[in-house]
Design an enzyme around this catalytic site. Structure first.
Site, PDB file in Angstrom:
ATOM      1  N   ASP A   1       0.783  -1.134   0.179  1.00 47.59           N
ATOM      2  CA  ASP A   1       0.032   0.003   0.043  1.00 47.59           C
ATOM      3  C   ASP A   1       0.902   1.326  -0.105  1.00 47.59           C
ATOM      4  OD1 ASP A   1       0.798  -0.179   2.598  1.00 47.59           O
ATOM      5  OD2 ASP A   1      -1.075   0.032   3.555  1.00 47.59           O
ATOM      6  N   SER A   2       2.163   1.058  -0.168  1.00 45.03           N
ATOM      7  CA  SER A   2       3.212   1.978  -0.257  1.00 45.03           C
ATOM      8  C   SER A   2       2.799   2.759  -1.895  1.00 45.03           C
ATOM      9  CB  SER A   2       4.409   1.663  -0.150  1.00 45.03           C
ATOM     10  OG  SER A   2       4.794   0.594  -1.206  1.00 45.03           O
TER      11      SER A   2
ATOM     12  N   LYS B   1      -1.310  -9.522   2.950  1.00 47.54           N
ATOM     13  CA  LYS B   1      -0.329  -9.084   4.301  1.00 47.54           C
ATOM     14  C   LYS B   1      -1.299  -7.832   5.162  1.00 47.54           C
ATOM     15  CE  LYS B   1       3.352  -6.043   3.790  1.00 47.54           C
ATOM     16  NZ  LYS B   1       3.201  -4.815   4.207  1.00 47.54           N
TER      17      LYS B   1
ATOM     18  N   GLU C   1       9.646  -4.169  10.116  1.00 46.90           N
ATOM     19  CA  GLU C   1       9.912  -2.886   9.622  1.00 46.90           C
ATOM     20  C   GLU C   1      10.539  -2.084  10.574  1.00 46.90           C
ATOM     21  OE1 GLU C   1       7.274  -0.913   6.704  1.00 46.90           O
ATOM     22  OE2 GLU C   1       8.208   1.013   6.947  1.00 46.90           O
TER      23      GLU C   1
ATOM     24  N   ASP D   1      -1.219  -6.154  -0.107  1.00 51.96           N
ATOM     25  CA  ASP D   1      -1.425  -5.616   0.933  1.00 51.96           C
ATOM     26  C   ASP D   1      -2.932  -5.331   1.470  1.00 51.96           C
ATOM     27  OD1 ASP D   1       1.135  -5.111   2.405  1.00 51.96           O
ATOM     28  OD2 ASP D   1       1.381  -3.069   1.913  1.00 51.96           O
TER      29      ASP D   1
ATOM     30  N   GLU E   1      -1.310  -5.680   8.731  1.00 52.19           N
ATOM     31  CA  GLU E   1      -0.274  -4.999   9.741  1.00 52.19           C
ATOM     32  C   GLU E   1      -0.796  -5.060  11.020  1.00 52.19           C
ATOM     33  OE1 GLU E   1       0.425  -0.723   8.800  1.00 52.19           O
ATOM     34  OE2 GLU E   1       1.147  -1.177   6.823  1.00 52.19           O
TER      35      GLU E   1
HETATM   36  O1  KIV Z   1       3.561  -1.157   1.622  1.00 58.49           O
HETATM   37  C1  KIV Z   1       4.684  -1.403   1.444  1.00 58.49           C
HETATM   38  O2  KIV Z   1       5.461  -1.223   0.708  1.00 58.49           O
HETATM   39  C2  KIV Z   1       5.441  -2.475   2.594  1.00 58.49           C
HETATM   40  C3  KIV Z   1       7.123  -2.164   2.446  1.00 58.49           C
HETATM   41  C4  KIV Z   1       7.525  -1.035   3.183  1.00 58.49           C
HETATM   42  C5  KIV Z   1       7.183  -3.639   3.178  1.00 58.49           C
HETATM   43  O3  KIV Z   1       4.650  -2.763   3.368  1.00 58.49           O
END
Ligand code: KIV
Length: 266
Positions: free
Chosen positions: A45-46, A112, A181, A84, A114
């Site tokens: 989600d970056s 994924k 992280e 994510d 968090e």
């Molecule tokens: O969203 C993302 O790119 C991530 C990385 C920073 C591991 O979770």
């Protein structure tokens, strides 16, 4: 590259061979990453910051994650696709299952989310229903407003103890992978030893089972011009992007990246 599965990643951990992961948001880069031998493509989600220009990951929607996951799937050539679940996409069991289902149907092999101990129930729900889960711990960017900024986590002994216990509990709840992280390198090493699932690090030192970076950062394209301490520019000295991606894979595999200077102390 043969198809990478969870079993492949487990074997890599058992054999002490480092796992390579990069973020990836589209078909062209998925193809390039596979050419270079990257084993896991993370639709992070970056993308809210890197592609959309937001100042955090919070505005990203599950529909946007599904769109980019489907794009990556079209360019993929055997990597494991990890997507994510974005902010507030897993706050109720119904939401968690519907949103994870959408990402899996778009082409993800694993999702994924968090958190810490509080995500155990979501992990159990998903893994029992055929969705492998990677849990992202330490600096979890969706909680930036709770942390008061992008800060290293686990420096205090109490916090470190809790993170170690949570990692073990989340493996027991069914997590198939762990991503750490921005945690002190020593703590990341202890957690990697304490669990049998693969542990991937970003700003977590060199002792984790594998490494991940944000694609644009490692290509020297950080939008803000401010590169985090744990990033290395792999484009420097390389003639083209695939060569830079290959240099990253080689450096992770031979454990020359990350160096001590890319990590954090307690
Ligand atoms: O969203 C993302 O790119 C991530 C990385 C920073 C591991 O979770």
């Amino acid at each position: 590259m043969p198809d990478i599965t969870l079993t492949t990643l487990q074997k890599l951990k058992q054999n002490g061979e480092k796992i390579t992961m990069l973020t990836c948001y589209d078909a062209t880069f998925a193809h390039a990453c596979c050419e270079a031998g990257v084993e896991v493509l993370l639709i992070g989600d970056s993308l809210g910051m890197v592609l959309q220009g937001h100042d955090s990951t919070l505005p990203v929607t599950n529909a946007e994650m599904a769109y980019h996951t489907a794009s990556v799937k079209r360019g993929n050539q055997g990597a494991l696709i990890l997507a994510d679940l974005p902010f507030m996409a897993y706050s109720t069991p119904e939401q968690t299952m519907a949103n994870a289902g959408q990402l899996m149907q778009a082409g993800a092999h694993m999702v994924k989310l968090e958190g810490a101990a509080w995500v155990a129930e979501s992990i159990r729900l998903l893994s029992e229903r055929g969705v492998p889960v990677c849990v992202h711990m330490g600096l979890t960017p969706q909680s930036v407003n709770v942390f008061g900024g992008y800060k290293v986590q686990g420096r205090q002994e109490g916090q470190a103890r809790q993170m170690r216990a949570d990692a073990v509990a989340l493996e027991q709840a069914g997590a198939a992978m762990l991503l750490l992280e921005c945690v002190p390198s020593e703590l990341a090493a202890e957690i990697t030893q304490a669990v049998s699932i693969p542990v991937i690090g970003i700003g977590a030192g060199s002792a984790t089972d594998g490494q991940v970076l944000v694609l644009h950062d490692m290509l020297g394209l950080a939008l803000s011009g401010r590169t985090p301490k744990f990033v290395k520019n792999f484009m420097a000295g390389q003639p083209d992007i695939v060569s830079a991606l290959r240099a990253y894979v080689k450096a992770v595999k031979e454990a020359s990246f990350p160096g001590i200077e890319h990590g954090f102390s307690a």
